[in-house]
Design an enzyme around this catalytic site. Sequence first.
Site, short mmCIF file in Angstrom:
data_model
loop_
_atom_site.label_atom_id
_atom_site.label_comp_id
_atom_site.label_asym_id
_atom_site.label_seq_id
_atom_site.Cartn_x
_atom_site.Cartn_y
_atom_site.Cartn_z
N ASN A 116 -45.25 -80.06 -30.77
CA ASN A 116 -44.23 -81.24 -30.56
C ASN A 116 -42.99 -80.44 -30.27
OD1 ASN A 116 -45.36 -84.03 -31.63
ND2 ASN A 116 -46.21 -82.45 -32.98
N GLU A 117 -42.69 -80.39 -29.00
CA GLU A 117 -41.48 -79.58 -28.71
C GLU A 117 -40.27 -80.18 -29.18
OE1 GLU A 117 -42.52 -76.67 -27.67
OE2 GLU A 117 -43.79 -76.51 -26.18
N PRO A 118 -39.21 -79.02 -29.11
CA PRO A 118 -37.82 -79.78 -29.41
C PRO A 118 -37.50 -80.96 -28.66
CG PRO A 118 -37.62 -77.58 -29.02
CD PRO A 118 -38.93 -77.86 -28.72
N SER A 126 -38.90 -83.87 -29.88
CA SER A 126 -39.82 -84.81 -30.33
C SER A 126 -39.26 -85.62 -31.54
CB SER A 126 -41.00 -83.83 -30.82
OG SER A 126 -41.76 -83.32 -29.74
#
Length: 640
Positions: free
Chosen positions: A163-165, A167
Amino acid sequence: MQETQIIREPIAYEKVPTRIFSNSEEASKAVANEIAELIKTKQKAGQKAVLGLATGSSPKTVYAELIRMHKEEGLSFKNVISFNLDEYYPMQPDAIQSYWRFMKEQLFDHVDIEPGNFYIPDGTVSPSMLAQHCQDYEKKIKEAGGLDFQLLGIGGNGHIGFNEPGSLENTKTRLMMLDQSTRVAAKSDFGGELTKVPKKAITLGVAKILQAKRIVLLAWGERKAPMICNAVEGTVSAQNPSSYLQKHANALFVIDEAAASGLKRMKTPWLVEDVKWTNSMTKKAVTGLSIGLGKSVLKLTNEDYNDNGLSDLLASHGNAYDINIDIFNQLQRTITGWPGGKPDADDTHRPERALPKKKKCLIFSPHPDDDIISMGGTFQRLVDQGHDVHVAYQTSGNIAVSDEEAHRFLEFVVDYNSGFNVENKETLETYKEAIDYLNNKKDSELDSPTVRLVKGIIRKGEAKATCRLVGIPPENVHFLDMPFYETGRVQKNPLGKADVKIVSALIEELKPHQIYAAGDLADPHGTHKVCLDAIFESLKELRHKNYMKDCWVWLYRGAWAEWDIHEIEMAVPMSPHQVMQKRMGIFKHQSQKDGVVFQGADSREFWQRAEERNQATAKLYNDLGLAEYEAMEAFVRYHF
Ligand code: F6R
């Protein structure tokens, strides 16, 4: 968790419970204990323990401890059902980089978990079936009763799972485009070629992670410090998905001291609790105050101390001037242009002793370029000042050479041989085969022995070129090829007796007056740590020898970070010319330029990192009110 292993208790203004351990091994044991307790409690109740598991470097030590518990203490995994967080997409399960293979190698193949009881998102599912696959994955977790325990790592950008920035808190399990920084950090697992790193991954959504009954996030090393600080002390934000853990009722951050280094209780402990004003703590406070206020040390006033939570330090000394002058003098005495000791000088105010005038110096370099990157200016000064300088390259560094680079050299050998009518057909065939091998190399394959040898030779040649430039004779250059490193992959073997023996043999042979070693804490599971442990082990063995009484050990930092200013015991200045000379030395390592395999998340090349770091150290000294130098290399003395 075993409270005795915790060095400090959680404190009020940290927004998520955080436990700091002195090192990742101790921390991992505590986490493994908690997991084992959960498994056993569930066993007694005749229930399944549902675990959410992570991959990456951080949980490896936890898995190793769980395997030990299984083998030595009979911990059974028969009642465990596990769900992994993520998998690259697309990804074949047998590829070296697949999380399927990772989990089998790191845990499942060594414990008695039932084959049908572990789940990992499927990197081979067709694009049209992906959404369904993600839904089914969440459904399976629900059917298993939900996650009892979720283990997490944290990305350098704050991601949890993938879950990348950006998300959101309610995101479901899905296909995610990976951040550029995540891909760059993963590059080393893909032969150093960014184009080979998948652009996407399937990840468990934030919402599902937060539904776990218990969450433990692990972080080791300085590289994680900024995001940890932000997640623990900052506000909840999609820009740092790990900060969502603040909203969970039963989450815990388990981190080592290096990852904790950005937290207030580490940076300014006097603002958090009563501290003992040791010299080191005083130095930390005074230099921190000086930098924080933008005032040189000698300009700090009583008011500055009182207004910034240092009234007790002030009271213990009586006035600011006395503390200032003491710290200023201490800082001043760390600076020396004579890292091997200044001949005929009074030793009391110098970091190194004057005698013997000509010292035998042994520089240990974990990889073939750490010597020049981390202490190139000092290396040059030692040589210029007439010391007998030896360099020991501890590992071959062969996995950090790209296939393309090896290809170029192999082609050179083949063309050279045919161009000069070199007869040995057998050798030629070997090299041609190696080229074929590279041309057809699959993701699931390691380098062949010939390719590894070629990659090692390339790095050897570069190191030799640096030593020629600095000016030491070939017989002073030692290639140790420590065996722990020779796995052909990122995952290395643990330190073995054979490794320590090699290091000890060289120290015995040279009987050095000075040893320089990479005291790198930024990469706790990496090669630098193992190389340092080998030296420490060897020093332990040899410490009773007579010559060791006259041997001083200086630690430099690796390519990633510098010692804190209050820790530095020797700072070696560099002139603009010396900085340029060092740059030329780093340039000799051509395989490590322009798309280096172990780039990390930092896009600067090694020479840029080294220069910026050395210039930053010089600026720091200058800001504290000391002389202005172009750049400085810093060392801490190790007492054994
Ligand atoms: C792995 C995962 C990632 C990693 C993170 C940190 O399953 O989901 O979030 O935990 O990238 O990786 P390491 O531990 O290698 O620094």
